[in-house]
Design a protein around this motif. Structure first.
Motif: not given
Length: 462
Positions: A8-11, A44-45, A87-89, A109-110
């Protein structure tokens, strides 16, 4: 569905629009290594993590992981392979626990959570955790490397307060790691640092009560006073309780103390008490209050209230973003007078006024039981961390050379390094020498067990 399409994130592939921006953002340091991963995946997750590992396996790419990118030499940035950016987690869930049991509070915590943001949120809730001193450090790499943080003299390394982790192994399994489940992987996750052979997607942390009074006593002396200052501070240190964090720092005197340029070099004594009351803090700092040559100080603060937000503001001035950094670390059994004398001889030649040498007293305390079942180890009684800090790329060679000269002055006294900030570009043995021999052997055995096909990059070497 092809491998990678479920992410779901960016590749980003090398050469693709946005790739170079993502590569540059992967390292907080402006002195970025010119290393080029083939792919960068921005998760993204947590669900993206096993998918990213599957993509790396399908393409035959070795993997590195980045949370905050604060590792100064850019261990996560490698030629070839895949960089997994976590870093987005940044989710945090705090459980304040029972009002009748002060030790029952926990947090999940992530890895992308910024340590100072967690610490300040906990502070507002009457809780505390030994997050890192620099306000921009994310928890992922910090906790994996051990974590030298606020009030560490009393609480030990931050990894000692990690109760468990969720991790994705090289074969794509998501596992819970704690003393009862995958205890070997849990052991490695608390100290293995950038050589860890799995991806931690969340940490479960033990929290403590917030110190009611955080108070600082500090002196800034001309560098010419180094020997008497070091002797006095060493004697005072023996009388301080564990909840006082004490350090000596070689630095350039601040503009608030000395006008004009160039400003003189100085030795700074800083003691910060994390106490239950203002009276307790004053009593704890009493050994630092009676300096027989205080009148020779360029500046001094006595029992000054320093709430956590102030500590982070001050630390942010020492390690400002947008600068170029070269850093190294050393554990040693040498006494402070020997260490500081050797360091001062090189420090006076520092090309940048922003550079400093930090020499904390017992940064993780003396009670080895606090981290007995972790890969982290304090390999000496004392600790040194020189920081070359500058802005102009034209000064790169001079500042890196100064760092190497500084380390050369004390390295013969060394017993090891701290993996989080060791100069892994200096020589191939730096990573191995960041662990006790038995712990290094155990890490190598566990790497072979959990990552038999070498999906994860090993430690960075020159």
């Amino acid at each position: 569905m092809e491998s990678g399409e479920r992410i779901q994130g960016t590749v980003l592939q090398r050469g693709q629009e946005g790739y170079d921006e993502a590569r540059r953002a992967a390292v907080w340091n402006e002195l970025r290594p010119d290393r080029q991963p083939e792919s960068i995946v921005r998760a993204a997750s947590e669900r993206d993590v096993p998918e990213a590992l599957a993509l790396a396996r399908s393409r035959g790419l070795r993997l590195t992981v980045r949370a905050g990118g604060h590792n100064w030499c850019g261990s996560s940035l490698r030629d070839g392979g895949m960089l997994l950016d976590l870093s987005a987690l940044q989710d945090t869930a705090i459980d304040a626990g029972s009002v009748t049991d002060a030790g029952s509070a926990t947090a999940r915590v992530q890895p992308g959570v910024i340590g100072s943001e967690l610490a300040l949120e906990l502070d507002r809730r009457g809780l505390a955790f030994p997050a890192g001193h620099c306000p921009t450090v994310a928890l992922g790499g910090y906790l994996l490397s051990g974590g030298l943080g606020w009030n560490g003299t009393a609480l030990g390394p931050a990894c000692a307060s990690v109760l468990g982790v969720e991790a994705v192994t090289a074969d794509g399994r998501t596992v819970t790691c704690d003393p009862e489940h995958h205890p070997d992987l849990f052991w490695a996750a608390r100290g293995a640092g950038p050589g860890f052979f799995a991806v931690v997607t969340s940490f479960r942390l033990k929290l403590g009560p917030r110190p009611a009074a955080v108070t600082t006593t500090a002196y800034t002396f001309p560098l010419a006073e180094l020997v008497p200052v070091t002797r006095w501070t060493t004697e005072a240190a023996r009388k301080l309780p564990p909840h006082v964090e004490l350090s000596l720092t070689l630095a350039t005197a601040g503009q608030d103390l000395v006008a004009g340029s160039p400003r003189p070099k100085a030795v700074v004594v800083t003691g910060t008490a994390f106490a239950g009351s203002a009276r307790e803090a004053a009593e704890a700092l009493a050994p630092l209050g009676d300096c027989p040559f205080a009148d020779r100080a360029l500046g001094r603060r006595r029992e000054e209230p320093t709430p956590l937000a102030t500590l982070y503001t001050t630390a942010g001035t020492l390690w400002p973003p947008g600068h170029r950094y070269a850093v190294d670390t050393l554990w040693t059994d040498a006494d402070h007078e020997t260490l500081l004398t050797r360091l001062a001889e090189v420090f006076v030649r520092a090309p940048s006024e922003k550079s400093l040498v930090l020499v904390p007293f017992a940064p993780v305390g003396r009670a080895a039981r606090l981290w007995a079942d972790t890969a982290f180890s304090a390999l000496g009684t004392n600790y040194v961390a020189p920081f070359a800090i500058w802005e102009d790329p034209a000064d790169d060679a001079a500042n890196v050379r100064w760092l190497r000269e500084t380390m050369a002055a004390v390295e013969p006294l060394g017993t090891g390094h701290y993996i989080a900030e060791a100069d892994l570009t200096a020589d191939p043995s730096r990573a191995r020498r960041s662990y006790a021999p038995r712990d290094w052997a155990r890490l190598e055995r566990l790497r072979a067990e959990y990552d038999p096909r070498g999906l994860f990059h090993p430690y960075l070497t020159p």
